[in-house]
Design a protein around this motif. Structure first.
Motif: not given
Length: 374
Positions: A42-56
């Motif tokens: 449920r971590s929004a922080q982890l979700s954002q990190k995953i999104h940023e890493h995947y987008s890179s």
């Protein structure tokens, strides 16, 4: 009798026993049911990190397009496996789509005809299924009972494998791992350890129970799951280079399964990196467990002895345990009944999962409802 008629008859029999399973959606209740022990799912922080890493990623694909042995292998998959091997202190790691598939793979292909599998009577269904798929002889031993295990080790033939969990999924109690490893060494047996409910929760960087005890080098096959405390999906088997090469060549759940998608691989990578900077989550979880155990003294219900996130309150009978679970749901507490045949008749329970994000007020509300139910 037609197929639908036969299925309807089986479902009616299950319903008459109080054990019919149905899918349901529960919203806006305090979570005491999920395996999200550290709140990473449920971590929004982890979700954002995953999104940023995947987008890179350069030209990321939506899927892996095939099995690892055909089109599905990638530098990313091998990079994640190398990092997991470091975290879990092993020579190599091999990814699987789920802990179920990883256990199925290990137990179905390593023991051979003429070998022996000794499994704790409370191991997860996937270990039972994997053992059934092997051609080895298989025998259960009494839960965490070293005397019974040793008696069966004395009678075992061929290569002997001991299948256990570090933290048991229904009772939440710990395996006497050091003693079992000692017996395995004495009788030249090989331990297959499922770390599903200890991954992320125990050990530095979530390395699990065996690594926390310093026993990782003495356990031949270890399975780690990412869909619980790590909040994402997938699993891996870790061990020697020979083990991983053997699984690549002989483990049917690996050979014939589509590889994990790049997004899943990134999610695993980010979850462990995130946990490295959030080790206080383990401390908060331990604090909540201790608080629950202290408060539970007020409750007049039998409970399985456990010091882990999993706390099981015993209520015999499918209908009776459903009454308690329904009562808790009415008080906005998401707790579920575990009924037979999921557990043995007479050991039905409400399985409570504690989390790092549960507050003391949440826990006190749960204790109050359990006390009032009587």
């Amino acid at each position: 009798m037609g197929l639908d008629d036969w299925m309807d008859a089986a479902l009616k029999e299950r319903a008459a026993q109080g054990g019919l399973r149905e899918l349901s959606l529960v919203k806006n209740k305090i979570d005491f049911v999920s395996n999200d022990y550290l709140g990473l799912a449920r971590s929004a922080q982890l979700s954002q990190k995953i999104h940023e890493h995947y987008s890179s990623l350069k030209n990321p694909s939506n899927g892996s397009t095939g099995s690892r042995l055909l089109a599905g292998n990638s530098e990313l998959a091998q990079e994640v496996e190398a990092k997991l091997a470091t975290i879990f202190r092993s020579e190599q790691a091999l990814l699987f789509g789920s802990g179920y598939m990883a256990n199925l793979a290990a137990l179905s292909c390593l023991p051979q005809k003429g070998d022996t599998i000794l499994y704790d009577e409370l191991v997860h269904a996937c270990m039972h299924d994997g053992a059934r798929l092997s051609k080895a002889d298989r025998h259960s031993f009494k839960h965490n009972n070293l005397f019974d295990l040793e008696n069966k080790l004395k009678q075992a033939k061929g290569k002997t494998f001991i299948a256990i969990e570090s933290i048991y999924s229904m009772d939440g109690d710990e395996s006497p791992l050091k003693e079992i490893v000692g017996l395995a060494n004495r009788y030249q047996a090989h331990v297959i350890l499922d770390e599903a409910h200890s991954t992320g929760v125990y050990g530095k960087n979530g390395s699990g129970y065996a690594a926390m005890l310093g026993l990782e080098s003495e356990i031949a096959i270890r399975i780690y799951t990412f869909g619980k405390a790590m909040g994402v999906h997938g699993a891996c088997i870790v061990g020697s280079k020979a083990l991983i090469s053997y699984l690549v060549n002989f483990a049917r759940p690996f050979i014939f399964s589509t590889a994990m998608s790049p997004h899943s691989l990134v999610s695993i990578q980010c979850a462990f990196e995130f946990l490295q900077s959030k080790e206080q989550l383990q401390e908060q979880l331990r604090s909540n467990i201790n608080f629950f155990l202290e408060q539970y003294k007020k409750v007049n219900h039998p409970k399985v002895q456990s010091n882990s996130s999993i706390q099981s309150i015993l209520v015999k009978g499918n209908n009776e345990v459903k009454k308690l679970a329904n009562y808790l749901q009415l008080h906005d507490l998401d707790c579920r009944a575990i009924r037979s045949p999921s557990v043995k008749p007479g050991s039905e329970r409400v399985r409570i999962c504690l989390h790092s994000f549960n507050t003391e007020a949440d826990i006190q509300k749960l204790i109050k409802a359990l006390t009032e139910f009587g």
